[in-house]
Design a protein around this motif. Structure first.
Motif, PDB file in Angstrom:
ATOM      1  N   GLN A   1       3.628  -2.971  -1.477  1.00 21.20           N
ATOM      2  CA  GLN A   1       2.765  -2.487  -0.389  1.00 21.20           C
ATOM      3  C   GLN A   1       2.897  -3.344   0.866  1.00 21.20           C
TER       4      GLN A   1
ATOM      5  N   ARG B   1       1.453  -4.393  -5.318  1.00 18.53           N
ATOM      6  CA  ARG B   1       0.961  -5.124  -4.152  1.00 18.53           C
ATOM      7  C   ARG B   1       2.125  -5.730  -3.364  1.00 18.53           C
TER       8      ARG B   1
ATOM      9  N   GLU C   1      -1.755 -13.554   2.635  1.00 19.84           N
ATOM     10  CA  GLU C   1      -1.610 -12.201   2.090  1.00 19.84           C
ATOM     11  C   GLU C   1      -0.289 -11.991   1.362  1.00 19.84           C
TER      12      GLU C   1
ATOM     13  N   PRO D   1       2.035 -11.990  -1.581  1.00 16.63           N
ATOM     14  CA  PRO D   1       1.935 -12.124  -3.041  1.00 16.63           C
ATOM     15  C   PRO D   1       2.836 -13.256  -3.525  1.00 16.63           C
TER      16      PRO D   1
ATOM     17  N   GLU E   1       4.539   4.725   1.242  1.00 17.31           N
ATOM     18  CA  GLU E   1       3.520   4.393   0.248  1.00 17.31           C
ATOM     19  C   GLU E   1       3.490   5.413  -0.883  1.00 17.31           C
TER      20      GLU E   1
ATOM     21  N   SER F   1       5.316  -6.339  -8.177  1.00 13.26           N
ATOM     22  CA  SER F   1       4.042  -5.641  -8.367  1.00 13.26           C
ATOM     23  C   SER F   1       3.857  -4.589  -7.281  1.00 13.26           C
TER      24      SER F   1
END
Length: 199
Positions: free
Chosen positions: A148, A145, A125, A127, A166, A143
């Protein structure tokens, strides 16, 4: 035979030098000075932030540039991409290692495992950009992602709800340039400053 130059010859010499000297002065002052000053002035008017290095300030004090990544040691901050230049803007560079280089593969595998442990996620998971260096070694963006996957750690370290972190990620996500160039991205420095301002 008289070998001394006549007054007429001296006048001709001065006249013949006048044009190249005038041309040299116009070229030096026009292109060397006036053009540079005009370009600088136009840049300051049209792009005031970029012309001075996109300096980011907090409480009137410069804390970094929006164009250059910098490391954050505290767990309450988001982390940027790794840097082959050690985040030194005077040494901007990539690692110059080929993708097939065993040392590069080993480093990426180790970094990916460390990031997965730090963020409490599976290795798959993570990136790729969080474990790989950009070409210049100073990319200030990640990014959405990549942001996150760090949200839970940052929220825990700050004692706030993940949803609040978030929301800040979403608010600080930049769209592709002109709507078509590149991918959505998050400036790590600006996001971290937004976190500090929201406390």
């Amino acid at each position: 035979m008289n070998t001394h130059a006549t007054p007429t010859a001296n006048i001709d010499d001065r006249v013949s030098l006048r044009a190249p000297l005038l041309f040299a002065a116009v070229t030096l002052l026009g292109f060397g000075l006036a053009y540079s000053l005009a370009g600088t002035a136009l840049g300051r008017v049209a792009f005031p932030d970029q012309a001075v290095g996109s300096i980011v300030e907090r409480d009137g004090k410069a804390v970094g540039s929006a164009l250059i990544a910098q490391p954050f040691a505290d767990t309450k901050y988001f982390q940027p991409r790794p840097s082959a230049a050690k985040y030194d803007p005077m040494a901007a560079s990539g690692s110059n290692q080929a993708r097939s280089n065993p040392d590069l593969r080993k480093r990426i595998a180790e970094d990916t495992a460390a990031i997965a442990q730090r963020e409490g996620i599976a290795v798959g998971e993570v990136p790729a950009e969080l474990a790989t260096q950009s070409g210049g070694g100073l990319d200030p963006h990640i990014s959405p992602r990549a942001a996150q996957v760090q949200a839970a750690r940052v929220a825990k370290a700050r004692g706030v709800e993940v949803s609040k972190v978030e929301a800040l990620i979403a608010a600080n996500t930049e769209a592709p340039q002109f709507g078509v160039l590149g991918q959505p991205r998050v400036n790590v420095l600006k996001l971290n400053l937004a976190l500090d301002a929201a406390r």
